[in-house]
Design a protein around this motif. Structure first.
Motif, PDB file in Angstrom:
ATOM      1  N   CYS A 316    -103.083  20.084 108.906  1.00 44.15           N
ATOM      2  CA  CYS A 316    -102.020  21.183 108.927  1.00 44.15           C
ATOM      3  C   CYS A 316    -100.580  20.491 108.724  1.00 44.15           C
ATOM      4  O   CYS A 316     -99.922  19.941 109.616  1.00 44.15           O
ATOM      5  CB  CYS A 316    -101.908  21.978 110.254  1.00 44.15           C
ATOM      6  SG  CYS A 316    -103.435  22.752 110.474  1.00 44.15           S
ATOM      7  N   PRO A 317    -100.192  20.217 107.349  1.00 48.37           N
ATOM      8  CA  PRO A 317     -99.102  19.495 107.112  1.00 48.37           C
ATOM      9  C   PRO A 317     -97.947  20.451 107.327  1.00 48.37           C
ATOM     10  O   PRO A 317     -97.832  21.628 107.475  1.00 48.37           O
ATOM     11  CB  PRO A 317     -99.265  19.008 105.851  1.00 48.37           C
ATOM     12  CG  PRO A 317    -100.006  20.072 105.052  1.00 48.37           C
ATOM     13  CD  PRO A 317    -100.785  20.659 106.197  1.00 48.37           C
ATOM     14  N   PRO A 318     -96.479  19.600 107.291  1.00 47.39           N
ATOM     15  CA  PRO A 318     -95.540  20.374 107.531  1.00 47.39           C
ATOM     16  C   PRO A 318     -95.107  21.366 106.307  1.00 47.39           C
ATOM     17  O   PRO A 318     -95.420  21.072 105.340  1.00 47.39           O
ATOM     18  CB  PRO A 318     -94.295  19.483 107.349  1.00 47.39           C
ATOM     19  CG  PRO A 318     -94.825  18.083 107.656  1.00 47.39           C
ATOM     20  CD  PRO A 318     -96.378  18.335 107.242  1.00 47.39           C
ATOM     21  N   ILE A 319     -94.301  22.439 106.617  1.00 46.26           N
ATOM     22  CA  ILE A 319     -93.927  23.390 105.429  1.00 46.26           C
ATOM     23  C   ILE A 319     -92.547  22.738 104.945  1.00 46.26           C
ATOM     24  O   ILE A 319     -91.774  22.310 105.735  1.00 46.26           O
ATOM     25  CB  ILE A 319     -93.843  24.800 106.202  1.00 46.26           C
ATOM     26  CG1 ILE A 319     -94.825  25.442 106.153  1.00 46.26           C
ATOM     27  CG2 ILE A 319     -92.721  25.673 105.455  1.00 46.26           C
ATOM     28  CD1 ILE A 319     -94.644  26.863 106.811  1.00 46.26           C
ATOM     29  N   VAL A 320     -92.642  22.499 103.650  1.00 48.91           N
ATOM     30  CA  VAL A 320     -91.276  21.881 103.204  1.00 48.91           C
ATOM     31  C   VAL A 320     -90.802  22.678 102.022  1.00 48.91           C
ATOM     32  O   VAL A 320     -91.345  23.869 101.656  1.00 48.91           O
ATOM     33  CB  VAL A 320     -91.552  20.749 102.524  1.00 48.91           C
ATOM     34  CG1 VAL A 320     -91.837  19.591 103.772  1.00 48.91           C
ATOM     35  CG2 VAL A 320     -92.675  20.607 101.527  1.00 48.91           C
ATOM     36  N   PRO A 321     -89.525  22.651 101.736  1.00 50.39           N
ATOM     37  CA  PRO A 321     -89.012  23.571 100.629  1.00 50.39           C
ATOM     38  C   PRO A 321     -89.586  23.591  99.488  1.00 50.39           C
ATOM     39  O   PRO A 321     -90.116  22.496  99.208  1.00 50.39           O
ATOM     40  CB  PRO A 321     -87.268  23.053 100.411  1.00 50.39           C
ATOM     41  CG  PRO A 321     -87.184  22.136 101.699  1.00 50.39           C
ATOM     42  CD  PRO A 321     -88.338  21.832 102.333  1.00 50.39           C
ATOM     43  N   ASN A 322     -89.612  24.501  98.681  1.00 51.15           N
ATOM     44  CA  ASN A 322     -90.286  24.484  97.375  1.00 51.15           C
ATOM     45  C   ASN A 322     -89.729  23.654  96.301  1.00 51.15           C
ATOM     46  O   ASN A 322     -88.463  23.259  96.535  1.00 51.15           O
ATOM     47  CB  ASN A 322     -90.159  26.027  96.741  1.00 51.15           C
ATOM     48  CG  ASN A 322     -91.568  26.311  96.477  1.00 51.15           C
ATOM     49  OD1 ASN A 322     -92.479  25.594  95.815  1.00 51.15           O
ATOM     50  ND2 ASN A 322     -91.760  27.805  96.462  1.00 51.15           N
ATOM     51  N   ASP A 323     -90.448  23.142  95.433  1.00 50.71           N
ATOM     52  CA  ASP A 323     -89.796  22.432  94.361  1.00 50.71           C
ATOM     53  C   ASP A 323     -88.754  22.976  93.703  1.00 50.71           C
ATOM     54  O   ASP A 323     -88.775  24.340  93.510  1.00 50.71           O
ATOM     55  CB  ASP A 323     -90.899  22.131  93.252  1.00 50.71           C
ATOM     56  CG  ASP A 323     -92.256  21.611  93.915  1.00 50.71           C
ATOM     57  OD1 ASP A 323     -92.324  20.867  94.937  1.00 50.71           O
ATOM     58  OD2 ASP A 323     -93.360  21.732  93.187  1.00 50.71           O
ATOM     59  N   GLY A 324     -87.978  22.293  93.435  1.00 51.07           N
ATOM     60  CA  GLY A 324     -86.455  22.856  92.627  1.00 51.07           C
ATOM     61  C   GLY A 324     -85.317  23.321  93.561  1.00 51.07           C
ATOM     62  O   GLY A 324     -84.474  24.252  93.046  1.00 51.07           O
ATOM     63  N   HIS A 325     -85.898  23.381  95.042  1.00 52.55           N
ATOM     64  CA  HIS A 325     -84.759  23.981  95.611  1.00 52.55           C
ATOM     65  C   HIS A 325     -83.222  23.446  95.553  1.00 52.55           C
ATOM     66  O   HIS A 325     -82.195  24.188  95.628  1.00 52.55           O
ATOM     67  CB  HIS A 325     -85.069  23.796  97.227  1.00 52.55           C
ATOM     68  CG  HIS A 325     -85.642  24.922  97.943  1.00 52.55           C
ATOM     69  ND1 HIS A 325     -85.546  25.053  99.350  1.00 52.55           N
ATOM     70  CD2 HIS A 325     -86.017  26.062  97.692  1.00 52.55           C
ATOM     71  CE1 HIS A 325     -85.848  26.404  99.706  1.00 52.55           C
ATOM     72  NE2 HIS A 325     -86.333  26.894  98.660  1.00 52.55           N
ATOM     73  N   ALA A 326     -83.216  22.107  95.561  1.00 51.03           N
ATOM     74  CA  ALA A 326     -81.877  21.344  95.267  1.00 51.03           C
ATOM     75  C   ALA A 326     -81.249  21.979  94.080  1.00 51.03           C
ATOM     76  O   ALA A 326     -80.011  22.247  94.020  1.00 51.03           O
ATOM     77  CB  ALA A 326     -82.258  20.022  95.303  1.00 51.03           C
ATOM     78  N   LYS A 327     -82.044  21.896  93.073  1.00 45.72           N
ATOM     79  CA  LYS A 327     -81.490  22.393  91.726  1.00 45.72           C
ATOM     80  C   LYS A 327     -80.998  23.771  91.799  1.00 45.72           C
ATOM     81  O   LYS A 327     -79.931  24.052  91.408  1.00 45.72           O
ATOM     82  CB  LYS A 327     -82.513  22.194  90.599  1.00 45.72           C
ATOM     83  CG  LYS A 327     -81.956  22.127  89.286  1.00 45.72           C
ATOM     84  CD  LYS A 327     -83.238  21.888  88.412  1.00 45.72           C
ATOM     85  CE  LYS A 327     -82.867  22.523  87.031  1.00 45.72           C
ATOM     86  NZ  LYS A 327     -84.063  22.531  86.167  1.00 45.72           N
ATOM     87  N   LEU A 328     -81.866  24.712  92.332  1.00 38.27           N
ATOM     88  CA  LEU A 328     -81.410  26.102  92.535  1.00 38.27           C
ATOM     89  C   LEU A 328     -80.134  26.233  93.502  1.00 38.27           C
ATOM     90  O   LEU A 328     -79.104  27.029  93.322  1.00 38.27           O
ATOM     91  CB  LEU A 328     -82.502  26.918  93.081  1.00 38.27           C
ATOM     92  CG  LEU A 328     -82.246  28.390  93.096  1.00 38.27           C
ATOM     93  CD1 LEU A 328     -82.214  29.169  91.860  1.00 38.27           C
ATOM     94  CD2 LEU A 328     -83.244  29.104  94.024  1.00 38.27           C
ATOM     95  N   ALA A 329     -80.151  25.306  94.520  1.00 35.06           N
ATOM     96  CA  ALA A 329     -78.622  25.252  95.326  1.00 35.06           C
ATOM     97  C   ALA A 329     -77.494  25.164  94.545  1.00 35.06           C
ATOM     98  O   ALA A 329     -76.264  25.654  94.679  1.00 35.06           O
ATOM     99  CB  ALA A 329     -79.286  24.592  96.507  1.00 35.06           C
ATOM    100  N   GLU A 330     -77.800  24.091  93.732  1.00 36.54           N
ATOM    101  CA  GLU A 330     -76.615  23.624  92.792  1.00 36.54           C
ATOM    102  C   GLU A 330     -76.162  24.846  91.941  1.00 36.54           C
ATOM    103  O   GLU A 330     -75.030  25.195  91.680  1.00 36.54           O
ATOM    104  CB  GLU A 330     -77.163  22.616  92.058  1.00 36.54           C
ATOM    105  CG  GLU A 330     -75.938  21.421  91.708  1.00 36.54           C
ATOM    106  CD  GLU A 330     -76.363  20.579  90.750  1.00 36.54           C
ATOM    107  OE1 GLU A 330     -77.537  19.503  91.280  1.00 36.54           O
ATOM    108  OE2 GLU A 330     -75.970  20.488  89.643  1.00 36.54           O
TER     109      GLU A 330
END
Lengths: 969, 249
Positions: A316-330
């Protein structure tokens, strides 16, 4: 969610409850679905954003593809399937899953080109089918869209724990989501649990929780919140598939924080014999000969190092932000937090970002479960419309429907029956083909067929085609329950030009395959009977008209705590008149009694103060303090609520009602010497001392958690651990020398709250003693002193403490008087006096009754942010009928046969809604008022009242069909 | 010998008991597969004639489920249901069917476990009682059904509640005891007269023969016969010796 097999804690089939929602989205005239697209640029400000969207080429034309799947059959390129988590392969031209919306294929050109991309067999196959949908020359499109506000709901991903516990190295180590696919009847192994190495059935399965999470050094600091529950669910499902399989869950804390979660976990432990092991294994190795996995772990109970041999290991690994989060935030200009999730700017204003007009919901801002995500979605939608109140409704498109086919009542019924496999849900128990064959022999049945998922979007087309091809005029779905799916099929009928009321359900899942799992023959017979009953009824179905009911713009909020105040403000800001009723003399509720709030360390009064002053000065809000609900009459759009205030009665006319009655500590008398020893108090009393600075300096303070909770009636109280830890911290802040011990079972500070826990663990010297539910601490007085004896799991020994003060973290229950209130409103109350929502996962804010909504701790205990989210969400739910100005009546109403009626008025005397009146010696029905209960029909002495949809003849013939009696009439 | 598998009809209200049955499914609780559920919106929709028709067509038991008293989605529907089922039980008893074959239960939407338990128990009860046997080719149950269709019975079914709660038109309140006595009397009379009518529909019979068949005192039968004759439901077919034989008109 589509990737999941079932959802906890109801074990609802995940796709069954999600698919209808997706279909609704696709069909909704006011939603434009842009799948396979990306946001490239955002310009402008709230009320006037211009969004540049890249529509990626599918190389298959959406308007032409009919999802026949011929292209996929001929494609020779195979790549790992993303949807099935790489367990099996998909073709280069593919559709992720059967119920995908929109239901079209996509050509993965990159994979195709890697293999040369020259065969073009897919084009040929598509041409042969006559669809001509595959288009290798399709170009990407850029769309400019004008919107007023933006909601971000981009979800999450799992962090691949490469190298950890042999993941990526040993074949039989899986990710939790891979295992989930394996459990799914429609998944890569058709629901068989097998070892990847040799495809042999897996008999021993272990889960390791918190892999790379709750760990600053090598992973993520936060807790992923849902793993305890989904591991439990997967273990239960494993046991259901393979009753003799053994299941082990390695854990640190069992964070069963939600409503019904603790009960679910207990069911796993006691009914399904799932073994919970409190330990985080050190290493995993593989037995080279057998492919078995050897897990080495410290057995805390025996204080030894043990090895467990298993067939499959699920991580059961950690939940992490989806791919491209950083770009979308920008692109959006919003901030990310230190973990890469979108940042929560202010805990009292969840969903808001640093950019006005851009709102967040769901796991894109941190781990959370489905029901919390659904609440957030509702709340974010409320936020998104609030800046657009003035222009609300200006761009509504009316749904264009084909004209309704006239049904002549003398015409012979032509019945079409669709029997669902529901994956393995029905098909694994009931012999569906057999049922279909039997159905074909029934009178008036001209068409019968089976389907994998008849509620899916593509199957709706199958039904529509069948209606056309066979000239059907009555439709029966033999699948799940009408309570969740009836509307969906009715819509399908209407879209095919049939009156939606010419539809009947046979419930062969909830009331057949799911309850007769071990008796397939009897279940098949029952399914046949249920279909025969539906056929008998449907032959007499008649078209009905829906009548409309006006809904005004006034809303009543019951409860003036944080939740009620927030709901009132949200509704008022959307332009609705709000009456806020509070039984105390001042607003504030539970929060008024608290000191500071975890995990934000804000003064509860400060948080509350800003809201209360806004509410008090709001022109749209009438506050009625010291008031109680005396009586409620009517229904949505037409409630008359009698309120008593200082012995005066006032009648309010409102359209909708929001319940925000909160919760309170259960009576502490009798728990751990409370009432017997004066220095045994509750957390609420401690809060008061901290707030008034009346806590004296003491040597030892002991807190006991889970008092009265996690038992048969009440689950985890969700806030107790946080409250205890926070209060311990404040005691240490004032008196650093005071020893504080917290006696707890599990520390349930899930999600990002974990960080708060960690900070306190690192900076404060607080003693944590883990006791077992089976061995609760003992309290007794000795020479005027209090003594606590407790068993500490980690020490494997009894410890003795002599505290000056004992603080009990009490369980909470619904507020006093909710049962009476529930009766007045005719809504259900469940265990612990908490209101019972319509559906735990997908309708956490609604009741079955239209017009009444639920939020906050009245539903189950929760923290401040979740409460605010629910309050806003419930206000949004209430705003829907109020802004549309109407609800449509259900259509099934009583009809009086005026020839037969003798005007005796018995029908009028039994009608609870005053919907039937005798005028000129004949009873008349007021259709919009009629709720369709049918009491009048059962009481009419001349049997002159016909309850449409449930007529005497229909109900009698249904019973006769079930009894295989001759069907007369 | 194969074990007796009863056939049971269930009428469940949409909002509580049907939802409870769904929850039993969602929770994967096992219960016997003998029940066939008919969904109605409210337990108040259940007309005693439905139940008697089901018995007439071979059901071994009927289960009626509604919301708990006070929780009815339609406010008062289940109170009416309670009275109607009570009167229906009386009718069943007159027809020689044990009242245990008809059961009214309150199950909420949250009570999946309870629903499964009730179905288990009820199926077991019916199994114990065995298949339903009729003495006179269903005439008893047919008569009971005709009573349920009669005006007197139907008025009673509603007014019982009203008279106890609010009193009659002259504001006279009735005690439960009084109203039950009244109800018993009306139902008894209606039943006997319906039963006589069914018998003389087939062939002409004397009061004595009827009294024997119905296990009643001849004067009582005679009184009913006089009433039936006056109302035009029966007539003298012929006289054998000194005994008049009656036939239905």
């Amino acid at each position: 969610m589509a990737q999941l097999d079932k959802t906890f804690p109801t074990n609802d089939c995940s796709i069954c409850i999600e698919a209808p929602k997706m279909v609704d989205v696709l069909r909704h005239p006011n939603i434009e679905l842009l799948a396979y697209s990306e946001v490239k640029e955002v310009e402008g400000a709230v009320g006037n954003f211009t969004v540049k969207i890249l529509k990626k080429p599918r190389f298959v034309r959406e308007d032409k593809c009919n999802a026949c799947g011929e292209c996929e059959k001929v494609c020779i390129v195979k790549v790992p399937s993303e949807f099935d988590m790489g367990i099996v392969q998909r073709k280069a031209i593919y559709r992720p899953f059967g119920q995908a919306v929109p239901n079209v294929f996509t050509l993965d050109m990159d994979s195709c080109k890697k293999f040369g991309g020259g065969c073009r067999d897919c084009i040929a196959a598509c041409e042969k089918e006559g669809a001509n949908a595959v288009d290798f020359w399709q170009k990407e499109e850029i769309l400019d869209i004008k919107v007023g506000s933006i909601v971000v709901a981009t979800g999450y991903n799992l962090l691949e724990p490469t190298g950890k516990y042999g993941y990526g190295k040993y074949k039989n180590v899986l990710l939790s989501l891979q295992y989930e696919r394996m459990l799914c009847a429609a998944g890569p192994t058709s629901g068989h649990i097998i070892r990847i190495s040799d495809e042999m059935p897996a008999k021993k399965v272990a889960w390791i929780q918190c892999v790379l999470s709750r760990n600053v050094k090598i992973g993520k600091e936060y807790c992923s919140k849902i793993c305890c529950m989904y591991a439990t669910k997967e273990a239960i499902l494993t046991k259901e598939h393979e009753p003799d399989a053994e299941t082990f869950i390695f854990y640190i804390d069992r964070r069963t924080y939600g409503k019904g979660y603790e009960e679910y976990r207990k069911r796993a432990e006691y009914k399904y014999d799932v073994k919970y092991v409190r330990s985080i294994p050190g290493e995993v190795s593989e037995d080279l000969e057998t492919g078995d996995l050897l897990i080495r772990y410290e057995n805390i109970e025996t204080n030894t190092i043990d090895t467990l041999r298993v067939d499959l290991l699920v991580l059961c690994p950690p939940i992490v932000p989806n791919d491209g989060h950083a770009k979308l935030a920008e692109i959006l200009g919003i901030e990310l937090d230190e973990d890469g999730f979108f940042k929560l700017i202010d805990p009292s204003r969840p969903f808001e970002t640093s950019v006005n007009g851009v709102y967040l919901c769901g796991t894109c801002q941190g781990p959370m479960d489905i029901s919390d995500s659904v609440v957030q979605a509702s709340a974010a939608a409320a936020k998104a419309v609030s800046p657009l109140t003035e222009v609300r409704g200006t761009e509504i498109k009316e749904l264009e429907l084909p004209p309704e086919i006239e049904i002549d009542s003398t015409e012979e019924p032509r019945i079409g029956v669709f029997v669902c496999h529901c994956g393995a849900n029905i098909g694994s128990v009931v012999n569906v083909p057999d049922v279909v064959e039997y159905t074909k022999t029934l009178p008036n049945v001209v068409h019968a067929e089976e389907g994998q998922f008849i509620c899916s979007a593509d199957y709706a087309d199958t039904i529509k085609d069948a209606i056309k091809d066979h000239n059907l005029n009555r439709i029966i779905a033999a699948s799940c329950t009408p309570r969740t799916h009836e509307y969906l099929f009715r819509n399908t009928l209407r879209e095919a030009g049939l009156n939606p009321f010419l539809f009947e359900f046979a419930n062969i899942r909830e009331q057949c395959s799911w309850v007769h799992t071990n008796e397939p023959e009897a279940a098949t017979q029952k399914a046949k009977d249920l279909v025969a009953m539906a056929v008998a009824k449907s032959r007499l179905l008649e078209p009905q008209k829906e009548s409309e009911l006006a809904v005004g713009k006034e809303c009543l909020v019951i409860g003036g705590g944080l939740c009620g105040v927030t709901a009132a403000l949200t509704a008022a800001n959307m332009g609705f008149k709000v009456y806020l009723v509070e039984k105390e003399n001042v607003l504030g509720g539970m929060l008024k009694k608290l000191h500071k709030l975890f995990p934000y360390d804000v003064h509860s009064e400060e948080l509350l103060g800003q809201w209360i002053s806004t509410v008090q000065n709001h022109e749209k809000i009438d506050i009625l303090t010291g008031s109680e609900i005396e009586d409620v009459e009517g229904y949505i759009g037409n409630y008359v609520v009698t309120i008593s205030q200082n012995e005066q009665r006032e009648k309010l006319n409102v359209s909708t009602i929001i319940i925000a009655t909160g919760h309170e500590e259960i009576d502490p008398q009798g728990f751990y010497g409370y009432g017997q020893y004066e220095n045994v108090i509750t957390q609420l009393q401690l809060e008061d001392m901290l707030k008034n600075e009346s806590l004296e300096r003491l040597n030892n303070i002991v807190m006991i958690n889970c008092v009265g909770s996690r038992n048969d009636i009440l689950g985890c109280c969700r806030i107790g651990c946080g409250t205890a830890i926070k209060n311990a911290k404040y005691i240490k802040d004032i008196y650093p020398d005071t020893n504080v011990y917290i006696l707890c079972q599990d520390i349930v500070l899930s999600g990002k709250d974990e960080k708060y826990y960690r900070t306190i663990l690192e900076n404060y010297d607080i003693g944590f003693v883990r006791y077992l539910k089976e061995r609760e601490p003992q309290i007794y007085g000795e020479h005027g002193e209090l003594v606590v004896r407790a068993y500490d799991t980690y020490l494997d020994d009894e410890i003795e403490l002599r505290p000056d003060l004992i603080v009990l973290t009490m369980a909470t229950e619904g507020s006093e008087g909710v049962e009476e209130l529930a009766k007045k409103l005719k809504i259900p109350v469940g265990g612990g006096k908490f209101f019972q929502e319509a559906h735990m996962k997908l309708r956490p804010l609604d009741f079955a009754t239209d017009g009444i909504y639920l939020c906050g701790c009245a539903q189950s205990p929760k923290g401040v942010t979740d409460t605010i989210a629910q309050a806003i969400g419930a206000a949004n739910k209430a705003s829907i009928p109020m802004s549309q100005g109407l609800v449509k009546s259900k259509g099934n109403v009583a009809i009086v046969d005026e020839e037969k009626c003798i005007g005796c008025g018995i029908c009028a005397s039994v009608c609870a809604y005053d919907a039937i009146r005798v005028e000129e010696n004949v009873a008349k029905v007021i259709e919009a008022k009629c709720k369709g209960c049918g009491c009048c029909g059962a009481s009419c002495i001349e049997r002159a009242v016909k309850m449409s949809g449930f007529t005497d003849d229909q109900l009698i013939l249904q019973a006769r069909a079930a009894l295989h009696a001759e069907v007369e009439k | 010998m194969k074990e007796f598998e009863p056939r049971i009809i269930g009428y469940l209200c949409n909002w509580c008991s049907y939802a409870g049955a769904d929850l039993a499914g969602v929770s994967r609780l096992e219960y016997p597969p003998n029940l066939r559920v008919i969904r109605v919106m409210c337990s108040g929709r259940i007309d005693p004639t439905f139940i008697l028709d089901a018995f007439l067509h071979g059901t071994d038991g009927v289960l009626v489920g509604g919301c708990h008293l006070g929780d009815c989605h339609y406010i008062t529907g289940n109170y009416y249901a309670e009275k109607k089922i009570e009167l229906t039980k009386k009718l069943l008893q007159l027809a020689g069917i044990p009242r245990e074959r008809l059961r009214l239960v309150w199950v909420s939407a949250a009570e999946g476990v309870r629903f499964a338990q009730i179905v288990k128990e009820f199926t077991e009860t019916i199994k114990q009682l065995g298949p339903l046997n009729y003495k006179n080719e269903l005439k008893e149950i047919q008569a009971a059904k005709e009573v349920a269709e009669s005006r007197n019975f139907r008025i009673l079914a509603v007014k019982v509640k009203e008279f106890v709660d609010n009193g009659n038109k002259y504001r006279e309140l009735f005690t439960t005891h009084e109203i039950n006595r009244l109800a018993d009397e009306i139902i008894n009379n209606e039943y006997i007269s319906a039963r006589i009518r069914l018998s003389i529909k087939e062939k002409a019979m004397s009061v004595k023969e009827l009294a024997q068949q119905l296990d009643l005192a001849p004067p009582r039968v005679l009184r009913h016969m006089t009433d039936l004759k006056r109302a035009g439901f029966a007539t003298i077919d012929r006289i054998e010796g000194t005994t008049p034989l009656y036939k239905a008109t």
